[in-house]
Design a protein around this motif. Structure first.
Motif, PDB file in Angstrom:
ATOM      1  N   HIS A 169       0.826  -1.232   0.068  1.00 31.94           N
ATOM      2  CA  HIS A 169       0.066  -0.114   0.012  1.00 31.94           C
ATOM      3  C   HIS A 169       0.828   1.377  -0.018  1.00 31.94           C
ATOM      4  O   HIS A 169       1.570   1.687   1.037  1.00 31.94           O
ATOM      5  N   LYS A 170       0.815   1.859  -1.114  1.00 33.94           N
ATOM      6  CA  LYS A 170       1.527   3.311  -1.281  1.00 33.94           C
ATOM      7  C   LYS A 170       0.482   4.483  -1.307  1.00 33.94           C
ATOM      8  O   LYS A 170      -0.171   4.375  -2.133  1.00 33.94           O
ATOM      9  N   LEU A 171       0.915   5.384  -0.563  1.00 31.14           N
ATOM     10  CA  LEU A 171       0.101   6.668  -0.746  1.00 31.14           C
ATOM     11  C   LEU A 171       0.609   7.698  -1.495  1.00 31.14           C
ATOM     12  O   LEU A 171       1.913   7.490  -2.036  1.00 31.14           O
ATOM     13  N   PRO A 172      -0.435   8.615  -2.172  1.00 32.63           N
ATOM     14  CA  PRO A 172       0.381   9.603  -3.273  1.00 32.63           C
ATOM     15  C   PRO A 172       1.419  10.346  -2.526  1.00 32.63           C
ATOM     16  O   PRO A 172       1.510  10.514  -1.219  1.00 32.63           O
ATOM     17  N   ARG A 173       2.188  11.294  -3.259  1.00 32.03           N
ATOM     18  CA  ARG A 173       3.012  12.175  -2.588  1.00 32.03           C
ATOM     19  C   ARG A 173       2.359  13.127  -1.735  1.00 32.03           C
ATOM     20  O   ARG A 173       1.153  13.587  -1.919  1.00 32.03           O
ATOM     21  N   LEU A 174       2.908  13.542  -0.712  1.00 28.19           N
ATOM     22  CA  LEU A 174       2.450  14.865   0.296  1.00 28.19           C
ATOM     23  C   LEU A 174       2.011  15.881  -0.613  1.00 28.19           C
ATOM     24  O   LEU A 174       2.507  16.525  -1.718  1.00 28.19           O
ATOM     25  N   GLY A 175       0.664  16.391  -0.494  1.00 27.08           N
ATOM     26  CA  GLY A 175       0.025  17.485  -1.090  1.00 27.08           C
ATOM     27  C   GLY A 175      -0.870  17.139  -2.482  1.00 27.08           C
ATOM     28  O   GLY A 175      -1.613  17.671  -2.842  1.00 27.08           O
ATOM     29  N   LYS A 176      -0.652  15.572  -2.719  1.00 30.67           N
ATOM     30  CA  LYS A 176      -1.528  15.108  -3.703  1.00 30.67           C
ATOM     31  C   LYS A 176      -3.073  14.523  -3.082  1.00 30.67           C
ATOM     32  O   LYS A 176      -2.806  13.687  -2.196  1.00 30.67           O
ATOM     33  N   PRO A 177      -4.096  14.609  -3.676  1.00 29.49           N
ATOM     34  CA  PRO A 177      -5.418  14.162  -3.167  1.00 29.49           C
ATOM     35  C   PRO A 177      -5.230  12.597  -3.478  1.00 29.49           C
ATOM     36  O   PRO A 177      -4.854  12.117  -4.336  1.00 29.49           O
ATOM     37  N   ARG A 178      -5.815  12.028  -2.308  1.00 29.71           N
ATOM     38  CA  ARG A 178      -6.162  10.529  -2.364  1.00 29.71           C
ATOM     39  C   ARG A 178      -7.435  10.214  -3.021  1.00 29.71           C
ATOM     40  O   ARG A 178      -7.298   9.042  -3.413  1.00 29.71           O
TER      41      ARG A 178
END
Length: 202
Positions: A136-145
Motif C-alpha cells: 500500500h503506497k500513498l500519493p506524494r504529500l499534497g496530492k489528493p488521495r
C-alpha cells in the motif's frame, strides 16, 4: 410572608442522571481495576449533551448499556472514541467503535492490530499464495488521495502469525445496508454519515 418555593422541573436527562448516580456502586463492581466509576458515569451522562436523543431513552436501558460497556472497560463517548451510546426509540444501545475493538483484541493477547483506508489514488496490491502480503503506497504529500474504495485490517496474533483482511467498497456497502444506524437521519446515530472512516474501519 415568604414566597412559596418554585418546583424545579425534572427533565428526562435529569432522571437519567439521578438513576445513574444512584448506581455508581454497581458500575464500579463491573469496571476493570484502575478505572474510576465516577468518571465513567460522568462521561456516560455527558453523552446526552452531545446527543439529546439519548434523553428519550428509559433510564433502565441507559444503565444497562453503560453497565455492558463497563464490563468491557470501554468508556462511552470518551475522548478515545472507544464506544458509543446510541438511542433507538426509547432504548439505549451500546456500540463498540473500531478503536474499542482494537483495545479488546490487544487485551486478549493480540500483539498488534490496526485498520487502514484505501483511496482511489493510492497504489494498492494484494498478493496471495504461500507468502501473502499487502503493498500500500500513498500519493506524494499534497496530492489528493481521492474517494475511499476499500479498507484492510492487519494483525499479529499471540503466536506471532501475521494475518490481514481486505474489503472493497461493495463489501462495505453490504454491511452498511444491514446497519439500522445507517438508515437514520438523526444526529448522533448514523456514524456511517457522521464518521465514515471510522465506520469503514470497524
Amino acid at each position: 410572608m415568604a414566597e412559596p418555593k418554585k418546583e424545579v422541573a425534572i427533565t428526562p436527562a435529569t432522571q437519567i442522571f439521578h438513576y445513574m448516580k444512584a448506581r455508581t456502586g454497581q458500575i464500579k463492581l463491573s469496571l476493570p481495576p484502575g478505572m474510576d466509576a465516577d468518571r465513567f458515569v460522568h462521561i456516560a451522562v455527558s453523552a446526552i449533551m452531545r446527543n439529546p436523543a439519548l434523553a428519550n431513552c428509559t433510564p433502565a436501558s441507559f444503565y444497562s448499556a453503560v453497565q455492558w460497556l463497563a464490563q468491557m472497560g470501554l468508556e462511552p463517548g470518551g475522548p478515545d472514541q472507544l464506544a458509543y451510546l446510541v438511542p433507538y426509540a426509547d432504548q439505549c444501545t451500546p456500540q463498540v467503535g473500531y478503536r474499542g475493538m482494537i483495545q479488546i483484541a490487544l487485551e486478549g493477547g493480540t500483539k498488534s492490530i490496526d485498520a487502514v483506508i484505501v483511496c482511489e489514488n493510492d497504489e494498492f496490491e494484494q498478493i496471495e499464495g504461500t507468502t501473502p502480503s499487502l503493498i500500500h503506497k500513498l500519493p506524494r504529500l499534497g496530492k489528493p488521495r481521492g474517494e475511499m474504495i476499500g479498507v484492510y485490517a492487519r494483525a499479529t496474533l499471540p503466536s506471532g502469525e501475521k494475518i490481514s483482511v481486505v474489503m472493497d467498497k461493495d463489501e462495505i456497502a453490504k454491511h452498511r445496508a444491514k446497519s439500522l444506524a445507517a438508515k437514520s437521519d438523526r444526529p448522533g446515530i448514523n456514524m456511517w454519515k457522521e464518521f465514515p472512516e471510522s465506520a469503514w474501519k470497524k
